[in-house]
Design an enzyme around this catalytic site. Structure first.
Site, PDB file in Angstrom:
ATOM      1  N   TRP A  57       0.871  -1.181   0.000  1.00 19.36           N
ATOM      2  CA  TRP A  57       0.000   0.000   0.000  1.00 19.36           C
ATOM      3  C   TRP A  57       0.908   1.231   0.000  1.00 19.36           C
ATOM      4  CZ3 TRP A  57      -2.160   2.597   4.878  1.00 19.36           C
ATOM      5  CH2 TRP A  57      -3.160   3.511   4.562  1.00 19.36           C
ATOM      6  N   ASP A  62      -0.458  -5.394   9.722  1.00 23.94           N
ATOM      7  CA  ASP A  62      -1.469  -4.412   9.318  1.00 23.94           C
ATOM      8  C   ASP A  62      -2.743  -5.197   8.983  1.00 23.94           C
ATOM      9  OD1 ASP A  62      -3.027  -2.425   8.375  1.00 23.94           O
ATOM     10  OD2 ASP A  62      -1.747  -1.847   6.695  1.00 23.94           O
ATOM     11  N   LYS A  78     -13.297  -0.695   6.627  1.00 29.15           N
ATOM     12  CA  LYS A  78     -13.893  -1.576   5.611  1.00 29.15           C
ATOM     13  C   LYS A  78     -14.931  -2.514   6.222  1.00 29.15           C
ATOM     14  CE  LYS A  78     -10.216   0.085   3.783  1.00 29.15           C
ATOM     15  NZ  LYS A  78      -9.679   0.693   2.622  1.00 29.15           N
TER      16      LYS A  78
HETATM   17  C1  LIG Z   1      -3.295  -2.021   3.725  1.00 29.97           C
HETATM   18  C2  LIG Z   1      -4.028  -0.910   4.390  1.00 29.97           C
HETATM   19  N1  LIG Z   1      -3.686  -0.558   5.636  1.00 29.97           N
HETATM   20  C3  LIG Z   1      -4.313   0.418   6.295  1.00 29.97           C
HETATM   21  C4  LIG Z   1      -5.336   1.127   5.716  1.00 29.97           C
HETATM   22  C5  LIG Z   1      -5.922   2.248   6.511  1.00 29.97           C
HETATM   23  O1  LIG Z   1      -7.253   2.293   6.641  1.00 29.97           O
HETATM   24  P1  LIG Z   1      -7.997   3.488   7.388  1.00 29.97           P
HETATM   25  O2  LIG Z   1      -7.006   4.479   7.854  1.00 29.97           O
HETATM   26  O3  LIG Z   1      -8.906   4.063   6.363  1.00 29.97           O
HETATM   27  O4  LIG Z   1      -8.721   2.842   8.504  1.00 29.97           O
HETATM   28  C6  LIG Z   1      -5.732   0.810   4.402  1.00 29.97           C
HETATM   29  C7  LIG Z   1      -6.783   1.569   3.738  1.00 29.97           C
HETATM   30  O5  LIG Z   1      -6.962   1.590   2.566  1.00 29.97           O
HETATM   31  C8  LIG Z   1      -5.056  -0.241   3.740  1.00 29.97           C
HETATM   32  O6  LIG Z   1      -5.381  -0.595   2.498  1.00 29.97           O
END
Ligand SMILES: Cc1ncc(COP(=O)(O)O)c(C=O)c1O
Length: 399
Positions: free
Chosen positions: A132, A213, A248
């Site tokens: 990511w 993560d 999500k």
């Molecule tokens: C791999 C990964 N880690 C962490 C996140 C963080 O998510 P959020 O900050 O929206 O809860 C995302 C969001 O797209 C992600 O794809």
């Protein structure tokens, strides 16, 4: 000379920037497979029924409006700790986990980065290639040197197991290693349960500091089943971190709801860790936003709402699975000779389609089909309505 003359414009976020271009595209038949949000069969980001019901209950109950504690809502921390470590896990009962409510999964990663850099004085992290895009950005901002380990085998559209394992074994002792708990973003390719055991063993041997993560719990095989990576680490005497996101699996994208869990070797150490995390949070954002945490805690604390939520997560997971099948079938029907069967082996919302940057650009320019330049698609953006058009467009570009 004005103060801000020296400020150069920053580049647009590669993913969110594409969403802006998509919004401005006047073609009515356009298809968006870019940004990582779950969409339903109507192409909408749904409000889960369990969430709406929890909101009604919260409004009626007249919740406390004062600040939350620095570490967040206690009922939330307790519930999401049990969720992340899986039913039957003995760890939550030991007091060895310092848990902290954070502003989303991103907030959990950023707090983890600050803690590791400032308190543990470590500044070397290893991330999968690819990963990511925000992973290296978050840790670089906290002063880390970013290294990558091989992960994806582009030829076979799967895990490059041997290269990955060998690279893990060669990481310098004591370094930090970032792993995706399930539904790897952007490839959709995950290690098996046996791989996770081996990975945890290597981390233990090399005295690495793993961060799991965990942004997509429930999107692979199930809420409990998806704890396989966390459980593999928990089964050792390793100290490690878990960053959870509820964006999500609860559809709480706007409420910024996540958690950081730090597993220590004993409960006294967990207490000291929590006290340091609290100092960091106090100087960054003081205390986390309450609303999403109240919703999550209300759902997880109610047998009825929890059952409803679990079935809604299963609904999202199953829809994505069936879209993968529909997509592969329609590509065949459209006369695409390349075998896209590998998409059925990949997990979660994302897949690496294997389409090249020039093909991705042609899809966008000529067919109003949007995906990330590296060929990543959000499978949840596919619906029974758009799948045929999407596959016809890909067939034309590949022919
Ligand atoms: C791999 C990964 N880690 C962490 C996140 C963080 O998510 P959020 O900050 O929206 O809860 C995302 C969001 O797209 C992600 O794809």
């Amino acid at each position: 000379m004005h103060l801000f003359d020296q400020v150069s414009p920053a580049p647009a976020d590669p993913i969110l920037g594409l969403s802006d271009t998509f919004r401005a595209d006047p073609r009515p038949e356009k298809v968006n497979l870019t940004v990582g949000v779950y969409q339903d069969e109507a192409g909408k980001v749904p409000a889960l029924r369990s969430v709406t019901e929890a909101e009604l209950r919260l409004t009626k109950s007249g919740r406390n409006r004062s600040y939350l504690p620095i570490s967040g809502l206690p009922a939330f921390n307790e519930q999401v700790q049990a969720l992340a470590f899986g039913e039957g896990s003995l760890l939550p009962g030991t007091g060895r986990i310092a848990s902290l409510q954070t502003p989303g999964g991103t907030g959990a990663l950023r707090v983890a980065a600050e803690f590791i850099a400032q308190v543990l004085n470590k500044r070397s992290i290893w991330v999968s290639k690819p990963t990511w895009a925000n992973h290296p950005a978050i840790f670089a901002r906290a002063g880390f040197e970013i290294h990558d380990y091989p992960y994806f085998d582009a030829k076979n559209h799967g895990l490059d197991r041997e290269a990955f394992i060998n690279a893990l074994k060669a990481i310098p002792e004591g370094d930090v290693v970032l792993l995706h708990g399930c539904c790897h973003n952007p490839t959709g390719v995950d290690p098996s349960a046996a791989d996770w055991e081996q990975i945890a063993g290597i981390c233990r041997e090399r005295k690495l500091v793993p961060i799991v993560d965990f942004a997509y719990q429930g999107f692979d095989r199930g809420l409990a089943e998806d704890t396989v990576a966390v459980q593999a680490f928990a089964a050792t005497d390793l100290e490690f971190l878990v960053a959870s996101s509820f964006s999500k699996n609860f559809g709480l994208y706007q409420e910024r709801t996540g958690a950081l869990h730090v597993v220590a070797d004993k409960s006294q150490a967990a207490g000291r860790v929590l006290s340091q995390l609290q100092v960091l949070v106090r100087t960054m954002y003081s205390n986390p936003p309450a609303y999403g945490a109240h919703i999550v805690a209300t759902i997880l604390n109610s047998t009825e709402l929890r059952a409803q939520w679990e079935s809604e997560v299963a609904g999202m997971r199953n829809r994505i699975r069936s879209m993968r099948e529909l997509f592969v079938q329609h590509l065949k029907n459209a006369g695409v000779s390349k075998d896209f069967g590998f998409l059925l082996e990949q997990n979660g919302m994302f897949s690496f389609s294997g389409l090249k940057p020039a093909e991705v650009e042609q899809l966008r320019e000529e067919h109003a089909v949007y995906m990330i330049g590296n060929g990543r698609i959000n499978v949840a953006g596919i619906t029974s309505d758009n799948v045929e058009r999407l596959c016809q467009a890909i067939a034309k570009v590949l022919s």
